[in-house]
Scaffold this active site. Sequence first.
Site, mmCIF file in Angstrom:
data_model
loop_
_atom_site.group_PDB
_atom_site.id
_atom_site.type_symbol
_atom_site.label_atom_id
_atom_site.label_comp_id
_atom_site.label_asym_id
_atom_site.label_seq_id
_atom_site.Cartn_x
_atom_site.Cartn_y
_atom_site.Cartn_z
ATOM 1 C CE LYS A 45 -61.928 -31.307 -95.143
ATOM 2 N NZ LYS A 45 -62.946 -30.726 -94.266
ATOM 3 C CD GLN B 250 -63.462 -27.762 -92.075
ATOM 4 O OE1 GLN B 250 -63.286 -28.223 -93.202
ATOM 5 N NE2 GLN B 250 -63.336 -28.485 -90.984
ATOM 6 C CG ASP C 24 -69.053 -32.876 -95.318
ATOM 7 O OD1 ASP C 24 -68.099 -33.651 -95.399
ATOM 8 O OD2 ASP C 24 -68.975 -31.719 -94.845
#
Length: 296
Positions: free
Chosen positions: A52, A96, A119
């Site tokens: 990422k 994460q 997200d």
Amino acid sequence: MTHVIDGNAVAESVRDDVRAAIDDLEAEGVTPGLATVLMGGDDGSATYVSMKQRACEEVGIDGTTVEIDPDEPAEALYEVIDDLNDDPAVHGILVQMPLPDHVPKREVLSRVDPLKDVDGFHPENVGRLVSGNPRFKPCTPHGIQKMLAAADVDPEGMDAVVLGRSEIVGKPMANLLMQKADGGNATVTVCHSRTRDLAEKTRNADLVVAAVGRPEMLTGDMLSEGTVVIDVGTNRVDADTEKGYELTGDVDFESAKQKASVISPSPGGVGPMTITMLLYNTVTAASLQSGVDVEL
Ligand code: NDP
């Protein structure tokens, strides 16, 4: 002829749009910023975080990673999230997963400022998605919508079967496919581990999205001629390679390809789209927070 979707090519074309939007933001003095928080997890988590980070650098997003010792209490993570929420240079925050067992995941997802929740897992953003007014579409299903559009597949009127009901893939995928909006308007069936006669469901489907985490579970004999097949699965299976494993999807590609009109492979399909849509959502977040309109 079966059309095999090239996820890398579709991802690259979406990244071109993302780069153009970043140029427009930069012209107004705004550099999009994404903070990734890593607390524990396995090798896979660390690899995803560095992928990422690299993807951010490559398109011009200011990517930072905050690492927290997995033995720290949950409050240490809350403090980091609070600081990032208050930092105007950070437009997107991604925590994460998985988190250590002592850290309550729902609490963490609710702690992130919904305007920075790239997200799309904050309850407010989930609610907006379900009510048909999405702010940030979760990256994997959003990427699949883009992939389908790039392959000229319009789900409208299709019988779609989603295999899997997770919060990150199955549920939001089903929601997007049933939305009264472009890329939606399908009639959706969601299957899971308690579904009876799964093959009967998939044989009656025009579109199957497989997100179960079971290597090559969906086989050609479970499909009808002309089905569109999207493979989300990313499974490590033992193999005689340097790493001792290889990645395989939830779909038995060779047999499914015999039946499918369109199919996405794994690896090389959904995976590259997921990270790309994270970049996309970060740029959307920067635009929302700065008030600078961009075209995406
Ligand atoms: P989860 O484990 O959270 O969910 C799996 C789902 O599949 C559950 O709903 C489960 O049912 C269902 N399921 C499991 N076994 C069966 C079965 N035999 N028959 C029918 N349904 C079954 O997984 P995720 O959604 O997080 O991920 C799914 C796959 O996608 C994984 O391989 C993962 O690595 C991959 N993935 C890939 C991404 C990418 O970017 N390429 C991103 C995210 C995930 P139940 O709810 O009843 O337990």
